[in-house]
Scaffold this active site. Structure first.
Site, short mmCIF file in Angstrom:
data_model
loop_
_atom_site.label_atom_id
_atom_site.label_comp_id
_atom_site.label_asym_id
_atom_site.label_seq_id
_atom_site.Cartn_x
_atom_site.Cartn_y
_atom_site.Cartn_z
N ARG A 224 0.85 -1.19 0.00
CA ARG A 224 0.00 0.00 0.00
C ARG A 224 0.88 1.24 0.00
NH1 ARG A 224 -3.56 -2.47 -1.59
NH2 ARG A 224 -5.59 -2.93 -0.66
N HIS A 272 -1.30 0.96 -9.68
CA HIS A 272 -2.00 0.02 -8.78
C HIS A 272 -2.65 -1.12 -9.59
CE1 HIS A 272 -4.15 -0.37 -4.64
NE2 HIS A 272 -4.01 -1.56 -5.21
P1 NDP Z 1 -2.00 -11.73 4.20
O1 NDP Z 1 -2.88 -11.24 5.29
O2 NDP Z 1 -2.16 -13.13 3.72
O3 NDP Z 1 -0.45 -11.54 4.61
C1 NDP Z 1 0.01 -10.44 5.29
C2 NDP Z 1 1.43 -10.72 5.73
O4 NDP Z 1 1.96 -9.54 6.37
C3 NDP Z 1 1.51 -11.84 6.76
O5 NDP Z 1 2.64 -12.65 6.53
C4 NDP Z 1 1.67 -11.07 8.08
O6 NDP Z 1 2.36 -11.80 9.11
C5 NDP Z 1 2.50 -9.91 7.62
N1 NDP Z 1 2.40 -8.79 8.57
C6 NDP Z 1 1.31 -8.06 8.90
N2 NDP Z 1 1.61 -7.14 9.83
C7 NDP Z 1 2.93 -7.29 10.09
C8 NDP Z 1 3.84 -6.66 10.97
N3 NDP Z 1 3.45 -5.67 11.80
N4 NDP Z 1 5.11 -7.08 10.99
C9 NDP Z 1 5.53 -8.09 10.17
N5 NDP Z 1 4.71 -8.74 9.32
C10 NDP Z 1 3.44 -8.34 9.28
O7 NDP Z 1 -2.20 -10.70 2.99
P2 NDP Z 1 -2.00 -10.94 1.43
O8 NDP Z 1 -0.69 -11.61 1.22
O9 NDP Z 1 -3.19 -11.58 0.85
O10 NDP Z 1 -1.96 -9.42 0.90
C11 NDP Z 1 -0.98 -8.52 1.37
C12 NDP Z 1 -1.27 -7.11 0.93
O11 NDP Z 1 -0.98 -6.95 -0.47
C13 NDP Z 1 -2.71 -6.63 1.02
O12 NDP Z 1 -3.05 -6.28 2.35
C14 NDP Z 1 -2.74 -5.44 0.08
O13 NDP Z 1 -2.41 -4.26 0.79
C15 NDP Z 1 -1.64 -5.76 -0.92
N6 NDP Z 1 -2.16 -6.02 -2.27
C16 NDP Z 1 -1.80 -5.18 -3.29
C17 NDP Z 1 -2.24 -5.41 -4.57
C18 NDP Z 1 -1.80 -4.54 -5.68
O14 NDP Z 1 -2.32 -4.67 -6.79
N7 NDP Z 1 -0.84 -3.66 -5.49
C19 NDP Z 1 -3.12 -6.54 -4.89
C20 NDP Z 1 -3.42 -7.37 -3.76
C21 NDP Z 1 -2.96 -7.10 -2.50
P3 NDP Z 1 1.72 -13.17 9.72
O15 NDP Z 1 1.80 -14.18 8.60
O16 NDP Z 1 2.64 -13.50 10.82
O17 NDP Z 1 0.32 -12.85 10.12
C1 OXD Z 2 -5.99 -5.57 -3.14
C2 OXD Z 2 -5.59 -4.57 -4.12
O1 OXD Z 2 -5.93 -5.32 -1.93
O2 OXD Z 2 -5.92 -4.74 -5.31
O3 OXD Z 2 -6.40 -6.67 -3.57
O4 OXD Z 2 -4.93 -3.59 -3.78
#
Ligand code: NDP
Ligand code: OXD
Length: 309
Positions: A224, A272
């Site tokens: 993000r 994005h």
């Molecule tokens: P998940 O919830 O599956 O994974 C999030 C990961 O971040 C987990 O491994 C989690 O740790 C880790 N995490 C969260 N908070 C912390 C912290 N404070 N310190 C260290 N690690 C942390 O999410 P997704 O993989 O499905 O998606 C991730 C993000 O990708 C979305 O939230 C979105 O913002 C972004 N995204 C962007 C897109 C784009 O087109 N640019 C498209 C899709 C998503 P733990 O495993 O230990 O819980």
């Molecule tokens: C998502 C994105 O969160 O597209 O899936 O940013």
């Protein structure tokens, strides 16, 4: 059983068709044609206007059209007690894996430098190591980070990940928690950020973080925009501490036409689009959870609103 669809970004017609193909009995209503608010059981939304969800008194489940839920948790009137479900579907995961692999390869093979040489009509070879000698670090080893890590290890990269809790992924060195961030950064030549935006992660890509990377490291932000302090990145690029960056997400989207990222020779930007939810496979994921809800089975991919993701 009625589902409200609301998104300025996603095609309502494609989604309505895909949802009806999966469940012909589903009454899909596209905002603003809500009908009676009390008839809405489910909402499938991307950046709904604050207060919209609170105006649906019988709402049972909130589906995010994306993996991130920050567009929902930012609504001060988000109805308490209604489960929020993240989008997890193979199209979204596959698209992100493609984007991350593409971006890592571009930095690994110094394409930003070659683009500069091309602009100047210079024929010059830049020595590059093999993938096995390139250390990639992924912040966020969740659904998307883990799949990208697997693809990169498949190409031979030396991959580590950083998450809140420890992970055991084949071929991926696991770091976790604030106390292991420094060690993770110190070994990372190409940094991929796939974290969700939460109160803990906001601004995590900052001058201090960049200073802990090896000099000249590349930064890829696909999580993000608000994870990154944009001025800190510009300064780190200026100093040479960060060598190049790929950015798909920004603090303000669309990116202002006057923003320095547009013309920065060492920054690649995309609007994005790293990955987009695919209506066919996304609809299957939504209907699966509706069926689970109706049969009392455990729901999949429920966001933990206490943690913020
Ligand atoms: P998940 O919830 O599956 O994974 C999030 C990961 O971040 C987990 O491994 C989690 O740790 C880790 N995490 C969260 N908070 C912390 C912290 N404070 N310190 C260290 N690690 C942390 O999410 P997704 O993989 O499905 O998606 C991730 C993000 O990708 C979305 O939230 C979105 O913002 C972004 N995204 C962007 C897109 C784009 O087109 N640019 C498209 C899709 C998503 P733990 O495993 O230990 O819980
Ligand atoms: C998502 C994105 O969160 O597209 O899936 O940013």
């Amino acid at each position: 059983m009625a589902l409200l669809f609301k998104s300025e970004l996603d095609r309502a017609d494609l989604w309505a068709d895909a949802l009806r193909r999966c469940d012909p009995s589903l009454d899909v209503r596209v905002w603003p044609e809500i009908g009676q608010p009390a008839e809405i059981d489910y909402a499938l939304v991307w950046k709904p206007p604050p207060g919209l969800l609170a105006s649906l008194p019988e709402l049972k489940l909130i589906f995010s059209l994306g993996a991130g839920v920050d567009h929902l948790t930012s609504d001060p009137e988000l109805p308490p007690g209604v489960p929020v479900l993240r989008m997890v579907e193979p199209g979204l995961t596959g698209g992100m894996t493609e984007y991350v692999v593409m971006s890592v390869l571009m930095h690994h093979r110094r394409m930003v430098d070659y683009a500069g040489l091309q602009r100047d009509n210079v024929w010059k070879v830049i020595p590059t190591p093999l993938a096995t000698e390139r250390r990639v670090g992924i912040m966020g080893l969740g659904v998307l980070g883990a799949e990208s890590a697997a693809a990169l290890t498949g190409l031979g990269f030396d991959v580590a990940g950083w998450s809140r809790s420890p992970k055991s992924l084949q071929g991926v060195e696991s770091f976790h928690g604030a106390e292991q961030l420094e060690a993770f950064l110190a070994r990372t030549e190409i940094l991929v950020c796939l974290l969700p935006l939460t109160e803990e992660t906001r601004g995590i890509l900052n001058a201090r973080t960049f200073a802990q990377l090896p000099r000249g490291a590349a930064v890829i932000n696909v999580g993000r925009g608000d994870l990154l302090l944009e001025d800190d990145l510009l300064q780190a690029l200026e100093d040479g501490q960060v060598g190049a960056a790929t950015l798909d997400v920004f603090a303000a989207e669309p990116l202002d036409r006057a923003h320095p990222f547009w013309s920065h020779p060492r920054v690649i930007i995309t609007p994005h689009i790293a990955s987009l939810t695919v209506p066919d496979s996304g609809a299957r994921a939504v209907i699966e959870n509706i069926r689970r809800h109706q049969s009392g089975a455990p729901l999949l991919n429920v966001a933990d609103l206490g943690r913020g993701y």
